[in-house]
Design an enzyme around this catalytic site. Sequence first.
Site, mmCIF file in Angstrom:
data_model
loop_
_atom_site.group_PDB
_atom_site.id
_atom_site.type_symbol
_atom_site.label_atom_id
_atom_site.label_comp_id
_atom_site.label_asym_id
_atom_site.label_seq_id
_atom_site.Cartn_x
_atom_site.Cartn_y
_atom_site.Cartn_z
ATOM 1 N N ASN A 15 0.896 -1.154 0.000
ATOM 2 C CA ASN A 15 0.000 0.000 0.000
ATOM 3 C C ASN A 15 0.939 1.209 0.000
ATOM 4 O OD1 ASN A 15 -2.668 1.069 2.297
ATOM 5 N ND2 ASN A 15 -2.397 1.493 0.144
ATOM 6 N N CYS A 85 -5.438 5.864 8.036
ATOM 7 C CA CYS A 85 -4.879 4.869 7.124
ATOM 8 C C CYS A 85 -3.874 4.048 7.926
ATOM 9 C CB CYS A 85 -4.202 5.528 5.918
ATOM 10 S SG CYS A 85 -3.393 4.335 4.816
ATOM 11 N N ASN A 158 -12.751 5.054 10.182
ATOM 12 C CA ASN A 158 -13.293 5.212 8.838
ATOM 13 C C ASN A 158 -14.196 4.009 8.571
ATOM 14 O OD1 ASN A 158 -11.305 3.258 8.595
ATOM 15 N ND2 ASN A 158 -10.251 4.208 6.901
ATOM 16 N N ASN A 191 -15.182 1.814 2.473
ATOM 17 C CA ASN A 191 -14.173 0.852 2.049
ATOM 18 C C ASN A 191 -14.821 -0.528 2.097
ATOM 19 O OD1 ASN A 191 -11.677 2.746 2.255
ATOM 20 N ND2 ASN A 191 -12.664 2.935 4.248
ATOM 21 N N GLU A 209 -10.639 0.602 -1.700
ATOM 22 C CA GLU A 209 -10.526 1.714 -0.769
ATOM 23 C C GLU A 209 -11.231 2.936 -1.333
ATOM 24 O OE1 GLU A 209 -7.220 2.712 1.767
ATOM 25 O OE2 GLU A 209 -6.043 1.126 0.800
ATOM 26 N N CYS A 218 -4.801 -2.672 2.952
ATOM 27 C CA CYS A 218 -5.513 -1.624 3.697
ATOM 28 C C CYS A 218 -5.448 -1.995 5.169
ATOM 29 C CB CYS A 218 -6.961 -1.514 3.225
ATOM 30 S SG CYS A 218 -7.961 -0.334 4.174
ATOM 31 N N GLY A 219 -4.746 -1.200 5.963
ATOM 32 C CA GLY A 219 -4.552 -1.525 7.369
ATOM 33 C C GLY A 219 -5.828 -1.474 8.180
ATOM 34 N N THR A 220 -6.592 -0.385 8.054
ATOM 35 C CA THR A 220 -7.853 -0.320 8.784
ATOM 36 C C THR A 220 -8.797 -1.410 8.287
ATOM 37 O OG1 THR A 220 -8.692 1.367 7.249
ATOM 38 C CG2 THR A 220 -7.695 2.143 9.312
#
Length: 290
Positions: A15, A85, A158, A191, A209, A218-220
């Site tokens: 990412n 993020c 998010n 997302n 995303e 995507c970490g979250t």
Amino acid sequence: MSTRIPFLKGHGTENDFVIVPDPENTVELSPAAVAALCDRRAGIGGDGLLHVVRSAAHPEAKGMAAEAEWFMDYRNGDGSIAEMCGNGVRVFARYLQRAGHAAEGDLAIATRGGVKTVHISKDGDITVGMGKALLPEGDVRVSVGERSWPARNVNMGNPHAVAFVEDLEHAGDLLSPPPFSPATAYPDGVNVEFVVDRGPGHVAMRVHERGSGETRSCGTGACAVAVAAARRDGADPAVTGTPVTYTVDVPGGTLVITERPGGQIEMTGPAVIVAEGEIDAEWLDDTAAA
């Protein structure tokens, strides 16, 4: 604005991000300018941009300055602003370490999703305290073509919609946002993660995303997936008093997500700085104005 603007390029499980160090918040980064920098053909290229600013110098972060010296002013690849993020926080921390603003051990980073605790380990991995997940009530569905699945609504600062599918290819090309319903569930977009099982405590995902399209990680999103998988599997650390850990494979690598009994979620993974250079400010101004 000076004629040359320093930048770096980094990624966390592929990412990738353009990094613009700007301690005193003097570089104007309009949505058009960010989109130009993140353009993979005409710019530097990235899923997003990390604007590195001292918290005290940014109006959105002044209130967090006592807790965290540095603010991650994160932008999506299309120039829009995002709350958080997860991969970006790790790359942000790696930049601070490289620049001499942080060392191995613990530090705090301010984000629009609140202050995040970060640990830079000796082995190179970085662990981020991602806060607690919120699980809004209500049924949500996402679809791709003629297929449709129920999705778990998870908010990690998010919004995420997590759908468990039989095959990751069912997610399609993820070039455009997968439709969801009801529309009121995500008034500002979402997302979307598509997830398959790989084994006990082990899943794999693809993600669209919001504002960036499909990304390599995507970490979250990985955190949201781990929470959704745990609840699906009947595991809630707040009830059992036992931490739950999931390994989450993403196209760009692997992240390890742990949810603690108090609800705190930790994400561990790599972060790499791959290049640095200078942006021609005149080009950026001309591109952003076009």
